[in-house]
Design an enzyme around this catalytic site. Sequence first.
Site: not given
Length: 439
Positions: A138, A198, A378
């Site tokens: 990520d 994220h 996600s």
Amino acid sequence: MTGIGAAMTLLAVTPVMANAGPASPTGTEFIVKFRDGVAARSDALAANGLRVVGEVSVGAVLVSPTKALDTTTALAALRARGDVEYAEVNGTMHADLTPNDPMYPQQWHYYEAAAGARVDTAWDSGLTGAGVRVAVIDTGRTAHTELNANYLGGYDMISNAAAARDGNARDNNAQDQGDWQAAGECGAGTPARNSSWHGTHVAGTIAALRGNAAGVAGVAPAAKIVPVRVLGRCGGSFADIIDGITWASGGVVAGVPNNPNPARVLNMSLGGSGACPASLQAAITAANNRGSAVVVSAGNSNVNASNATPANCNGVITVAASDRQGNRAVYSNFGATVEITAPGGETSPAASGGVLSTLNAGTTVPAAQSYAFYQGTSMAAPHVAGVVALMQHKKLAAGVALLTPAQVTARLRARAMPGSCVGGCGIGLLDARASVAAA
Ligand SMILES: [Ca+2]
Ligand SMILES: [Ca+2]
Ligand SMILES: [Ca+2]
């Protein structure tokens, strides 16, 4: 798909014990109470293949077998005696755990009847993900008191220094430097955007500390996170993502030291459009062959995931997103390549309909730690990755071989709950409790 060619982007849409569960008999010890005035009859116990090993504070004795015996038969023999008041198995209880993390009540995605993944009741098994490593492929890591104890050394796999924003190419520091962008910076018409952090959000869903009287709880709060940084400014290249998969699962990447912490669960909450590239498929297949289950997000374009990659690759667990009611989330991709659906939430009309996890407050570079609701496939994928960690913890605790990636997929799918979905959301909604029971 926006951004530089052959780039993948993250798939979040940024908005804003006490009582006993069922006893688990060990079958190895009994609690026996002789009637008042009768001393513990060692001779009677010995005749039944038992001996006293301790006392219990209600006037009973704890007894243990001196030979292999059948639990039911042994209990029946004791209970048939006139001088025995009761005899029962010395069973096991587990905490009926309600986390003391103050934001846990907002994590509807774990426990609500409609669409929660039944993480709360899965925890009653006592499983925490201990001993299991999960690679989060990520944007990298940020310091957070909910995560610091669970981070293992990762890697910054971004080979372009400008995209990495740390002044160099690949290095062993997986720090997320921020993925903010100015309008047009990542292609014509791309909007300005603050940093997403994220990877920090995804990691929190998998393994934020639970029971520390702070913040949120992760699905597998004792699992370890191996942060593999592949997404930077304007996304990440196929080559970096492929090498991230290889490295995370214990394979060899030229010019990079081998990973001392190979992960048997990989989470990739990212994607791009198009067919599954042969190179990406090769990396995923090799990871599977090393024993690593690969959990990926289905994508957020409300289209068939057959044209979203790595969602459309073979050997991955493709995860669609549900809303708080158990319907397919408005943005979620769908279709035959989806294996299962998990909570991804919807932050409209209310942010609280999203998935709550760890974050960072920096708008560009890292600043103070924080928490936020995000929505996206996600956010759905790490629920599955966390449950896989619980399933593998069960195998570790039993001292048996880990589940293979194919077994992981089959057990998740054998036990899913029905949901509402047009277009195909796999077998249904993730059921953590049942998946762990089936592991
Ligand atoms: Ca670097
Ligand atoms: Ca916590
Ligand atoms: Ca699939």
